[in-house]
Design an enzyme around this catalytic site. Structure first.
Site, PDB file in Angstrom:
ATOM      1  N   GLY A 232       0.822  -1.210   0.000  1.00 14.33           N
ATOM      2  CA  GLY A 232       0.000   0.000   0.000  1.00 14.33           C
ATOM      3  C   GLY A 232       0.858   1.263   0.000  1.00 14.33           C
ATOM      4  O   GLY A 232       0.530   2.246  -0.670  1.00 14.33           O
ATOM      5  N   THR A 233       1.943   1.231   0.737  1.00 13.05           N
ATOM      6  CA  THR A 233       2.811   2.406   0.825  1.00 13.05           C
ATOM      7  C   THR A 233       3.373   2.767  -0.547  1.00 13.05           C
ATOM      8  O   THR A 233       3.345   3.930  -0.960  1.00 13.05           O
ATOM      9  CB  THR A 233       3.942   2.148   1.838  1.00 13.05           C
ATOM     10  OG1 THR A 233       3.348   2.042   3.134  1.00 13.05           O
ATOM     11  CG2 THR A 233       4.956   3.282   1.843  1.00 13.05           C
TER      12      THR A 233
ATOM     13  N   ASN B  71      -8.085   3.861   8.808  1.00 11.21           N
ATOM     14  CA  ASN B  71      -7.452   2.729   9.485  1.00 11.21           C
ATOM     15  C   ASN B  71      -7.493   2.823  10.999  1.00 11.21           C
ATOM     16  O   ASN B  71      -7.433   1.818  11.689  1.00 11.21           O
ATOM     17  CB  ASN B  71      -6.005   2.587   9.021  1.00 11.21           C
ATOM     18  CG  ASN B  71      -5.248   3.888   9.099  1.00 11.21           C
ATOM     19  OD1 ASN B  71      -5.743   4.931   8.663  1.00 11.21           O
ATOM     20  ND2 ASN B  71      -4.068   3.865   9.671  1.00 11.21           N
TER      21      ASN B  71
ATOM     22  N   GLN C   7      -7.533  -0.563   4.290  1.00  9.78           N
ATOM     23  CA  GLN C   7      -8.225  -1.045   5.485  1.00  9.78           C
ATOM     24  C   GLN C   7      -9.595  -1.632   5.143  1.00  9.78           C
ATOM     25  O   GLN C   7     -10.079  -2.516   5.840  1.00  9.78           O
ATOM     26  CB  GLN C   7      -8.361   0.114   6.477  1.00  9.78           C
ATOM     27  CG  GLN C   7      -8.488  -0.303   7.910  1.00  9.78           C
ATOM     28  CD  GLN C   7      -7.357  -1.178   8.393  1.00  9.78           C
ATOM     29  OE1 GLN C   7      -7.580  -2.335   8.729  1.00  9.78           O
ATOM     30  NE2 GLN C   7      -6.135  -0.661   8.406  1.00  9.78           N
TER      31      GLN C   7
ATOM     32  N   SER D 257      -2.963  -3.332   0.134  1.00  9.85           N
ATOM     33  CA  SER D 257      -1.870  -4.279   0.354  1.00  9.85           C
ATOM     34  C   SER D 257      -2.435  -5.633   0.738  1.00  9.85           C
ATOM     35  O   SER D 257      -3.602  -5.747   1.137  1.00  9.85           O
ATOM     36  CB  SER D 257      -0.946  -3.774   1.460  1.00  9.85           C
ATOM     37  OG  SER D 257      -1.684  -3.655   2.653  1.00  9.85           O
ATOM     38  N   ALA D 258      -1.612  -6.664   0.633  1.00  8.76           N
ATOM     39  CA  ALA D 258      -2.093  -8.032   0.854  1.00  8.76           C
ATOM     40  C   ALA D 258      -2.194  -8.398   2.331  1.00  8.76           C
ATOM     41  O   ALA D 258      -3.030  -9.195   2.722  1.00  8.76           O
ATOM     42  CB  ALA D 258      -1.158  -9.029   0.152  1.00  8.76           C
ATOM     43  N   HIS D 259      -1.343  -7.783   3.157  1.00  9.44           N
ATOM     44  CA  HIS D 259      -1.208  -8.314   4.524  1.00  9.44           C
ATOM     45  C   HIS D 259      -2.367  -7.965   5.456  1.00  9.44           C
ATOM     46  O   HIS D 259      -2.426  -8.460   6.570  1.00  9.44           O
ATOM     47  CB  HIS D 259       0.129  -7.888   5.137  1.00  9.44           C
ATOM     48  CG  HIS D 259       0.191  -6.450   5.523  1.00  9.44           C
ATOM     49  ND1 HIS D 259       0.188  -6.045   6.832  1.00  9.44           N
ATOM     50  CD2 HIS D 259       0.246  -5.334   4.776  1.00  9.44           C
ATOM     51  CE1 HIS D 259       0.243  -4.728   6.871  1.00  9.44           C
ATOM     52  NE2 HIS D 259       0.286  -4.276   5.644  1.00  9.44           N
TER      53      HIS D 259
ATOM     54  N   THR E  87      11.817  -7.174 -11.206  1.00  6.02           N
ATOM     55  CA  THR E  87      11.394  -8.560 -11.416  1.00  6.02           C
ATOM     56  C   THR E  87      10.239  -8.907 -10.481  1.00  6.02           C
ATOM     57  O   THR E  87      10.293  -8.628  -9.296  1.00  6.02           O
ATOM     58  CB  THR E  87      12.576  -9.516 -11.158  1.00  6.02           C
ATOM     59  OG1 THR E  87      13.618  -9.163 -12.066  1.00  6.02           O
ATOM     60  CG2 THR E  87      12.179 -10.969 -11.388  1.00  6.02           C
TER      61      THR E  87
ATOM     62  N   CYS F 189       3.042   8.780  23.155  1.00  4.12           N
ATOM     63  CA  CYS F 189       4.076   8.018  23.850  1.00  4.12           C
ATOM     64  C   CYS F 189       4.345   6.684  23.168  1.00  4.12           C
ATOM     65  O   CYS F 189       5.393   6.091  23.342  1.00  4.12           O
ATOM     66  CB  CYS F 189       3.670   7.766  25.288  1.00  4.12           C
ATOM     67  SG  CYS F 189       3.453   9.290  26.188  1.00  4.12           S
TER      68      CYS F 189
END
Lengths: 144, 391
Positions: free
Chosen positions: B78-79, B152, B182, B202-204, B240, B327
């Site tokens: 995604g990035t 997200n 998301q 993205s896939a994850h 590739t 934090c």
């Protein structure tokens, strides 16, 4: 770890924690914190530093006798390292004279805790400043 | 060490790798060892077998978003997809929202800061389509409008289709991009329904591997490649192809499509968690909307508590969540999303995101409700901050 990963053949590893074991210990079992309503605790001095908007705030409450810290309580709004730093400091200063206590700076607190992540060092600075504030308040009250 | 409950409620950060995806990737990796598969650009049989796998994967992924296979570009995630889109519009007018993922916001600040515009969101994090319009002066008309389909951190679903309808104009050729990282797999995503030209994910987040993602580019739209130096992906993304990850993504896409119906149950568990928290714990601020939210996300702020402390105490009892507290971030800045919706750092520091998955059970939620009120009380007892300021 997600439970659906449990059946994979990963080697069991020690539970990771971003902080040292001592930080974790003081965070999960903080010493000397002032439970609930602070008005019920008799004290000779108190000092507050920090701001909730910035993410941490601490107050130190001291009972002082013959220029010595007889008892200490504290409250902290903040992350694990802020809580652990205040807890550690409270242990370090109990029974010390005010001058001795003031010498316990961020470096001593961090060392006692077995180190803090670099971006968390300011948490130990805040604890020291809260103590200094409380002692300053006490001394200026005496002079009046 | 005694066995402890492990409850993962951070699916929005990444779903566990699906065992079927893992098996598929293992099959491919064995083929890469044995020589069954080779570089897909090669003309000999092993290369062509890889090429076939990639073509089949492209079709599978296209089905998930109702696109044509030729409109799918495989990226590293995604990035990369988001960065590709933004850098292609460098020094042009871009309209977006302040609650986009950093992979939109950072490149935007780098490449198109001067002319870009942030369309504000309301307290639930939603943009209003009426704030998007065609500026009569073409100089200020956006070349790109980028609005995420769902946020997200808080789960808010954005009116992407309505925004697109407001912005589309045959005269100015504004392109519409949406980041569905998301949303994908949790709600239907259809490029024609949404009327978008560009789309990233993205896939994850759907049980696939990290390191592989998708950029959808509508036919006839052109996006300057981020990576050049090879003719892969028809010259739109050099490098590739990673056959193993692409096959993993395709398997995850197929599973996501089949499981779309299962998220209703997850929404029920999420609603149970929300009502449990609101009933058992006073002084809680709801950051996620009750309507128009992803089925699996609940973001709340606990007054007088800093989120990192809460996160680590929950971790100690085996519950994994995330927080918008400064934090907890290495940059020591509070969540830009909560800052945009509430404009209040204390609320951002106290925010916690619970994100559920298809494996979440009723028992998981019960366990959270057994331990959470006590932990909140302990931290509040310790806190210098008084409750009752906001809720």
């Amino acid at each position: 770890m997600p439970k659906s990963l449990n059946d994979q053949q990963c080697e069991p590893s020690p539970k990771p924690f971003v902080y040292s074991e001592i930080v974790k210990e003081h965070f999960l079992n903080p010493r000397n914190f002032l439970m609930g309503d602070e008005s019920k605790y008799q004290r000779d001095a108190e000092g507050t530093v920090g701001n909730p908007v910035c993410g941490d705030q601490m107050t130190m409450y001291l009972q002082i006798e013959d220029d010595k810290i007889r008892d200490v309580r504290w409250k902290t709004y903040g992350c694990a390292s802020a809580i652990a730093s205040t807890s550690a400091l409270s242990e370090l200063i109990k029974g010390k004279t005010l001058d001795e206590a003031l010498k316990i700076g961020p470096k001593e607190i961090t060392e006692f805790l077995g180190g803090l992540p670099e971006h968390k060092f300011h948490c130990s600075v805040l604890g020291h400043e809260a103590l200094a504030e409380a002692i300053n308040n006490y001394r200026s009250k005496l002079q009046k | 060490m005694t066995a402890k409950k492990q409850i993962y409620l951070d699916y929005a950060a990444g779903a566990p790798l699906d065992p079927e995806v893992k098996a598929q990737m293992e099959r491919i990796s064995e083929g890469l060892v044995s020589g069954e598969f080779a570089n897909p650009s090669a003309l000999y049989a092993a290369g062509q077998r890889s090429r076939e796998l990639i073509d089949a994967a492209r079709t599978e992924v296209a089905l998930l978003i109702n696109a044509q296979p030729s409109e799918i570009i495989f990226t590293s995630g995604g990035t990369e997809s988001n960065n590709t889109v933004i850098q292609a519009f460098a020094r042009q007018v871009i309209w977006t929202t302040p609650i986009e993922h950093p992979s939109i916001l950072e490149p935007l600040r780098k490449f198109a800061r001067q002319k870009s515009r942030f369309v504000p969101v309301d307290a639930e994090g939603r943009v209003s389509p009426k704030n998007f319009y065609r500026d009569p002066n073409p100089k200020y008309c956006p070349s790109l409008v980028s609005v995420m389909l769902a946020n997200n951190e808080i789960g808010t679903i954005e009116p992407v289709r309505e925004v697109s309808m407001k912005c589309r104009s045959p005269k100015y050729k504004t392109l519409i991009h949406t980041d569905v990282t998301q949303a994908i797999g949790k709600i239907p995503v259809d490029v024609n329904e949404l009327k978008v030209d560009l789309l990233s994910f993205s896939a994850h987040k759907i049980g696939g591997p990290a390191g592989i993602g998708v950029l959808y580019v509508r036919k006839n739209a052109h996006v300057r490649p981020l990576l050049s130096g090879g003719n892969q992906e028809r010259g739109r993304r050099a490098g590739t192809e990673n056959v193993m990850l692409i096959a993993g993504l395709a398997k995850a896409a197929k599973l996501a499509r089949a499981r779309l119906v299962d998220w209703g149950k997850v929404a029920e568990f999420r609603d149970e968690l929300r009502s449990g928290i609101l009933k058992e714990i006073p002084h809680v601020i709801l950051n996620s909307p009750k309507e128009g939210c992803l089925p699996n996300i609940l973001n709340v702020s606990f007054e007088a508590i800093e989120g990192e402390a809460l996160q680590l105490m929950l971790d100690e009892v085996g519950i994994a969540v995330s927080t918008g507290s400064a934090c907890a971030s290495s940059k020591l800045e509070p969540s830009h999303v909560i800052m945009a919706t509430r404009n209040n750092a204390e609320i951002a520091h106290g925010s916690v995101r619970f994100s559920l998955g298809l494996d979440t059970t009723a028992e998981d939620i019960q366990y959270v409700m057994e331990v959470l009120p006590g932990i909140v009380k302990k931290l509040r007892d310790m806190s210098t901050v008084k409750v009752g300021k906001y809720a």
